[in-house]
Enzyme design. Structure first.
Site, PDB file in Angstrom:
ATOM      1  N   ASP A  14       0.317  -6.119  -6.154  1.00 11.40           N
ATOM      2  CA  ASP A  14      -1.103  -5.844  -5.285  1.00 11.40           C
ATOM      3  C   ASP A  14      -1.905  -6.553  -5.994  1.00 11.40           C
ATOM      4  O   ASP A  14      -3.032  -5.650  -6.089  1.00 11.40           O
ATOM      5  CB  ASP A  14      -0.901  -4.688  -5.402  1.00 11.40           C
ATOM      6  CG  ASP A  14       0.714  -4.011  -4.171  1.00 11.40           C
ATOM      7  OD1 ASP A  14       1.319  -4.874  -3.861  1.00 11.40           O
ATOM      8  OD2 ASP A  14       0.620  -2.708  -4.121  1.00 11.40           O
TER       9      ASP A  14
ATOM     10  N   LYS B 228       4.504  -5.395   1.930  1.00 10.31           N
ATOM     11  CA  LYS B 228       5.419  -4.334   1.535  1.00 10.31           C
ATOM     12  C   LYS B 228       4.422  -3.318   2.525  1.00 10.31           C
ATOM     13  O   LYS B 228       3.499  -3.014   1.923  1.00 10.31           O
ATOM     14  CB  LYS B 228       5.913  -3.401   0.587  1.00 10.31           C
ATOM     15  CG  LYS B 228       3.896  -3.587  -0.787  1.00 10.31           C
ATOM     16  CD  LYS B 228       4.641  -3.966  -2.200  1.00 10.31           C
ATOM     17  CE  LYS B 228       3.512  -2.668  -2.890  1.00 10.31           C
ATOM     18  NZ  LYS B 228       2.597  -1.882  -3.050  1.00 10.31           N
TER      19      LYS B 228
ATOM     20  N   LYS C 297       3.519   2.039  -0.888  1.00  5.41           N
ATOM     21  CA  LYS C 297       3.442   2.091  -2.635  1.00  5.41           C
ATOM     22  C   LYS C 297       4.432   1.038  -3.315  1.00  5.41           C
ATOM     23  O   LYS C 297       4.305   0.093  -3.861  1.00  5.41           O
ATOM     24  CB  LYS C 297       2.718   3.447  -3.030  1.00  5.41           C
ATOM     25  CG  LYS C 297       2.528   4.071  -2.276  1.00  5.41           C
ATOM     26  CD  LYS C 297       0.887   3.484  -2.286  1.00  5.41           C
ATOM     27  CE  LYS C 297      -0.260   4.109  -1.685  1.00  5.41           C
ATOM     28  NZ  LYS C 297      -1.160   3.480  -1.070  1.00  5.41           N
TER      29      LYS C 297
ATOM     30  N   CYS D 263       0.912   2.062  -7.419  1.00  4.34           N
ATOM     31  CA  CYS D 263       1.831   1.119  -6.759  1.00  4.34           C
ATOM     32  C   CYS D 263       3.143   0.281  -8.410  1.00  4.34           C
ATOM     33  O   CYS D 263       4.419  -0.309  -7.922  1.00  4.34           O
ATOM     34  CB  CYS D 263       1.211   0.089  -6.458  1.00  4.34           C
ATOM     35  SG  CYS D 263       0.408   0.586  -4.710  1.00  4.34           S
TER      36      CYS D 263
END
Ligand code: TIU
Length: 225
Positions: A28, A133, A136, A166
């Site tokens: 992320d 996604k 998390k 995450c």
């Protein structure tokens, strides 16, 4: 890669990894978390806290690319119609903008918007895997597990943001699925420095209850030898 395996200095103890069965998983590193005006800032966070993770990740990413290691990037985000966004997530708290609202980098945490994309310094190559996604953890409601199985991956080098959200969720999911997860400590960051520290401690405590914690220099050294 001259050697197919290497010993990584890590806590709670060194770990030997077969590089051919190892993937670098970068969690992320999106503008929505890293830059002003994105999801992270709407939650009330100081996004400048996360910048420290970029250089360590870039160094390991360069080594992984040079050695041919499998590289996986993840992005947290939702479909434009929010059909994959649970109301319980969208309604949560009192953010300045909610998921799906228009912001300076496009709609907050929505796939395809500028803010949802990965920062230029760590931008994926066309040949690399990008996992979108909704949650998390990187395994929940994604094709990650199947892809890793197809490549014969047994070990994950995990880094990204944020440490206790995450990254931790993904490591816990990966650990339960049988992966040896080695977290690159300086390649992770949190909006809360104390959560970063404790997030790493939680992983390596109790003999490595969720995995191992190392750092970028130790990974690079292990990959060189
Ligand atoms: N808020 C926060 O610390 N993190 C997230 O919402 N997502 C990730 O960690 N990627």
């Amino acid at each position: 890669m001259t050697n197919s395996s290497g010993i990584i200095a890590a806590e709670p103890e060194p770990i030997t990894l077969d590089w051919t069965k190892t993937a670098l998983v970068i969690i992320d590193m999106q503008r929505d978390f890293m830059e002003p005006g994105g999801f992270g800032e709407t939650l009330g966070n100081d996004v400048s806290q996360l910048a420290r993770a970029v250089k360590p990740i870039a160094s390991v990413l360069a080594a992984a690319r040079a050695s041919g290691m499998l590289v996986v990037h993840t992005r947290e985000g939702h479909l434009p119609d929010l059909s994959d966004a649970p109301p319980a997530k969208v309604e949560r708290g009192a953010p300045s903008l909610r998921i799906g609202d228009p912001g300076p980098m496009g709609r907050i945490l929505i796939r395809g918007e500028a803010g949802h994309d990965i920062i230029p310094a760590l931008y994926p190559l066309d040949s690399e895997i990008v996992i979108d996604k909704p949650g998390k953890g990187a395994f929940y409601a994604t094709e990650l597990g199947e892809i890793l199985q197809n490549y014969g991956v047994e070990n994950l080098l995990v880094c990204g943001v944020t440490t206790e959200v995450c990254v931790n969720t993904t490591v816990r999911e990966g650990n339960d699925r049988g992966y040896r997860c080695v977290v690159i400590g300086d390649g992770c960051a949190s909006y809360f420095p104390e959560f970063h520290e404790m997030g790493l401690k939680m992983i390596k405590a109790q003999g490595g209850i969720f995995g191992w914690v190392s750092d970028s220099a130790a990974i690079l050294k292990a990959m060189e030898t």
